[in-house]
Write a protein that holds these residues in place. Sequence first.
Motif, PDB file in Angstrom:
ATOM      1  N   ALA A 197       0.869  -1.169   0.000  1.00  0.00           N
ATOM      2  CA  ALA A 197       0.000   0.000   0.000  1.00  0.00           C
ATOM      3  C   ALA A 197       0.911   1.225   0.000  1.00  0.00           C
ATOM      4  N   ILE A 198       1.097   1.814  -1.175  1.00  0.00           N
ATOM      5  CA  ILE A 198       2.094   2.862  -1.371  1.00  0.00           C
ATOM      6  C   ILE A 198       1.394   4.219  -1.494  1.00  0.00           C
TER       7      ILE A 198
ATOM      8  N   PHE B 101     -16.582  21.158  -4.983  1.00  0.00           N
ATOM      9  CA  PHE B 101     -17.951  20.655  -5.037  1.00  0.00           C
ATOM     10  C   PHE B 101     -18.543  20.799  -3.645  1.00  0.00           C
ATOM     11  N   ALA B 102     -19.833  20.470  -3.493  1.00  0.00           N
ATOM     12  CA  ALA B 102     -20.542  20.816  -2.265  1.00  0.00           C
ATOM     13  C   ALA B 102     -19.991  20.123  -1.029  1.00  0.00           C
ATOM     14  N   SER B 103     -19.454  18.913  -1.168  1.00  0.00           N
ATOM     15  CA  SER B 103     -18.997  18.179   0.009  1.00  0.00           C
ATOM     16  C   SER B 103     -17.518  18.401   0.319  1.00  0.00           C
ATOM     17  N   GLY B 104     -16.823  19.184  -0.488  1.00  0.00           N
ATOM     18  CA  GLY B 104     -15.418  19.448  -0.206  1.00  0.00           C
ATOM     19  C   GLY B 104     -14.684  19.939  -1.436  1.00  0.00           C
ATOM     20  N   GLU B 105     -13.387  20.074  -1.312  1.00  0.00           N
ATOM     21  CA  GLU B 105     -12.556  20.413  -2.459  1.00  0.00           C
ATOM     22  C   GLU B 105     -11.222  19.697  -2.334  1.00  0.00           C
ATOM     23  N   VAL B 106     -10.596  19.446  -3.486  1.00  0.00           N
ATOM     24  CA  VAL B 106      -9.380  18.647  -3.537  1.00  0.00           C
ATOM     25  C   VAL B 106      -8.301  19.437  -4.267  1.00  0.00           C
ATOM     26  N   HIS B 107      -7.118  19.543  -3.662  1.00  0.00           N
ATOM     27  CA  HIS B 107      -5.990  20.236  -4.273  1.00  0.00           C
ATOM     28  C   HIS B 107      -4.911  19.275  -4.741  1.00  0.00           C
ATOM     29  N   THR B 108      -4.823  18.118  -4.117  1.00  0.00           N
ATOM     30  CA  THR B 108      -3.794  17.127  -4.427  1.00  0.00           C
ATOM     31  C   THR B 108      -4.412  15.742  -4.434  1.00  0.00           C
ATOM     32  N   ALA B 109      -4.000  14.917  -5.383  1.00  0.00           N
ATOM     33  CA  ALA B 109      -4.428  13.519  -5.407  1.00  0.00           C
ATOM     34  C   ALA B 109      -3.576  12.744  -4.411  1.00  0.00           C
ATOM     35  N   ASP B 110      -4.031  12.681  -3.170  1.00  0.00           N
ATOM     36  CA  ASP B 110      -3.338  11.924  -2.120  1.00  0.00           C
ATOM     37  C   ASP B 110      -3.886  10.503  -2.125  1.00  0.00           C
ATOM     38  N   HIS B 111      -3.430   9.697  -3.069  1.00  0.00           N
ATOM     39  CA  HIS B 111      -3.990   8.370  -3.280  1.00  0.00           C
ATOM     40  C   HIS B 111      -3.043   7.286  -2.770  1.00  0.00           C
ATOM     41  N   VAL B 112      -3.482   6.039  -2.902  1.00  0.00           N
ATOM     42  CA  VAL B 112      -2.673   4.897  -2.489  1.00  0.00           C
ATOM     43  C   VAL B 112      -2.624   3.895  -3.633  1.00  0.00           C
ATOM     44  N   LEU B 113      -1.427   3.540  -4.059  1.00  0.00           N
ATOM     45  CA  LEU B 113      -1.246   2.492  -5.055  1.00  0.00           C
ATOM     46  C   LEU B 113      -1.206   1.154  -4.323  1.00  0.00           C
TER      47      LEU B 113
ATOM     48  N   ALA C 225      -6.434   3.295  -4.716  1.00  0.00           N
ATOM     49  CA  ALA C 225      -7.423   3.626  -3.690  1.00  0.00           C
ATOM     50  C   ALA C 225      -7.406   5.135  -3.453  1.00  0.00           C
ATOM     51  N   PRO C 226      -8.455   5.853  -3.880  1.00  0.00           N
ATOM     52  CA  PRO C 226      -8.512   7.302  -3.647  1.00  0.00           C
ATOM     53  C   PRO C 226      -9.323   7.630  -2.391  1.00  0.00           C
ATOM     54  N   PRO C 227      -8.701   8.129  -1.331  1.00  0.00           N
ATOM     55  CA  PRO C 227      -9.439   8.443  -0.108  1.00  0.00           C
ATOM     56  C   PRO C 227     -10.321   9.667  -0.286  1.00  0.00           C
ATOM     57  N   ARG C 228     -11.516   9.607   0.298  1.00  0.00           N
ATOM     58  CA  ARG C 228     -12.409  10.752   0.304  1.00  0.00           C
ATOM     59  C   ARG C 228     -12.968  10.906   1.717  1.00  0.00           C
ATOM     60  N   PRO C 229     -12.211  11.577   2.607  1.00  0.00           N
ATOM     61  CA  PRO C 229     -12.605  11.638   4.018  1.00  0.00           C
ATOM     62  C   PRO C 229     -13.950  12.305   4.243  1.00  0.00           C
TER      63      PRO C 229
ATOM     64  N   THR D 101     -16.516  11.973   2.449  1.00  0.00           N
ATOM     65  CA  THR D 101     -17.598  11.119   1.972  1.00  0.00           C
ATOM     66  C   THR D 101     -17.635   9.781   2.693  1.00  0.00           C
ATOM     67  N   TYR D 102     -16.481   9.116   2.797  1.00  0.00           N
ATOM     68  CA  TYR D 102     -16.437   7.781   3.390  1.00  0.00           C
ATOM     69  C   TYR D 102     -15.601   7.709   4.659  1.00  0.00           C
ATOM     70  N   GLY D 103     -14.924   8.785   5.026  1.00  0.00           N
ATOM     71  CA  GLY D 103     -14.144   8.791   6.238  1.00  0.00           C
ATOM     72  C   GLY D 103     -12.734   8.253   6.096  1.00  0.00           C
ATOM     73  N   GLU D 104     -12.363   7.781   4.917  1.00  0.00           N
ATOM     74  CA  GLU D 104     -11.022   7.249   4.712  1.00  0.00           C
ATOM     75  C   GLU D 104     -10.028   8.369   4.399  1.00  0.00           C
ATOM     76  N   THR D 105      -8.810   8.194   4.890  1.00  0.00           N
ATOM     77  CA  THR D 105      -7.706   9.069   4.537  1.00  0.00           C
ATOM     78  C   THR D 105      -6.598   8.224   3.918  1.00  0.00           C
ATOM     79  N   GLN D 106      -5.620   8.896   3.338  1.00  0.00           N
ATOM     80  CA  GLN D 106      -4.483   8.171   2.791  1.00  0.00           C
ATOM     81  C   GLN D 106      -3.817   7.325   3.874  1.00  0.00           C
ATOM     82  N   GLU D 107      -3.642   7.917   5.052  1.00  0.00           N
ATOM     83  CA  GLU D 107      -2.987   7.209   6.146  1.00  0.00           C
ATOM     84  C   GLU D 107      -3.822   6.018   6.623  1.00  0.00           C
ATOM     85  N   SER D 108      -5.141   6.187   6.674  1.00  0.00           N
ATOM     86  CA  SER D 108      -5.976   5.082   7.162  1.00  0.00           C
ATOM     87  C   SER D 108      -6.010   3.925   6.172  1.00  0.00           C
ATOM     88  N   ILE D 109      -5.964   4.234   4.882  1.00  0.00           N
ATOM     89  CA  ILE D 109      -5.962   3.168   3.877  1.00  0.00           C
ATOM     90  C   ILE D 109      -4.690   2.344   3.984  1.00  0.00           C
ATOM     91  N   VAL D 110      -3.546   3.021   4.085  1.00  0.00           N
ATOM     92  CA  VAL D 110      -2.277   2.307   4.229  1.00  0.00           C
ATOM     93  C   VAL D 110      -2.303   1.450   5.493  1.00  0.00           C
TER      94      VAL D 110
END
Length: 367
Positions: A8-9, A21-33, A48-52, A54-63
Amino acid sequence: MKIVRTEAIPFAIPYAKPLKFASGEVHTADHVLVRVHTDDGLTGTAEAPPRPYTYGETQESIVAVIDKILAPQILGLTALEREAVQARLDRTVGNPTAKAAIDMALWDILGQAAGMPVSGLLGGYTDRMRVSHMVGFAPADEMVAEAERIRDTYGVTTFKVKVGRQPYTEDVAACRALREALGPDIGLYIDGNRGWTASESARALREMADLGLTFAEELCPADDVLGRRWLVAQSPLPFIADESATRTGEVTRELLGGSATAISIKTARTGFTASQRVLHECEGLGVEVVMGNQIDGQVGTLCSVAFGAAHRSTAHHAGELSNFLDMTDDLLTEPLTIENGHLRIREGAGLGIDIDPDKLARYRQDR
């Protein structure tokens, strides 16, 4: 094809401009390969693209959940034992994109082992999809300029318009400006990301009744149960459930409860295995589906088009397959290209994901 190791990189790639958009905004693709390795040397890959918001996941939580909880439970299983893998992953609640990435990586392994494209294993309906492009929050003239650029450069003729700000001024005005600029033959639909109330949504739909919109998506929260049902009952458009229908049980609840009349399928949150279950449920109930986008990078977009092109129902409407255009770079050795408004699946075995090692080294966040 026993699973012997997972990776999980975390990586980060800036967007050329913020996506709002209405639920947030994104400046960087902080994803997980996500990579899954087998004992016979095959490696499956997904994103795996985290969307805290919407689903509560973060890059750190996915890893963390992959490394510490999910991966240890599936080591020793084979890529063919998808039901066993799903059962073990489901012991842990939530974490949809982490689970989805593992599932898609396993399908990638199966395709490589069989010498077939994953899209063929899934159904093989076609080899491409029409593309829908998301237009995010901006002044109306900037939204029009972006849509015209995407249409003229890539041949895209369907646009998903983010709404959920001020419905009677900014949002309706932007949709009207887009229709006037793009003409009657361009497909337009709206996505509120739960930003309006039910009454605001009803009034906005009335004010846009002459614009020829094709869908309305998540205009108000599904948790406002009675208001949402009241809105959907009078909606002149198919009403798409997206973030309110992330599992088969939620799909059943939203459709049978009258809170939606169409469903958005996102492989980033349901992988391929659960996405097929959602699709077949929708087909059995006779409701339309669209392929949504989790603001995926090119790896995730390859997964989306592989699934969408595999089935007749998902290929019927344009899929949301262009958000990667807003990223300043990506990880694939051979970048995706949208031509004449279409995106093709990758030929060859598996998903056709070939990661550029230099780009991964440049953008990964764990070294």
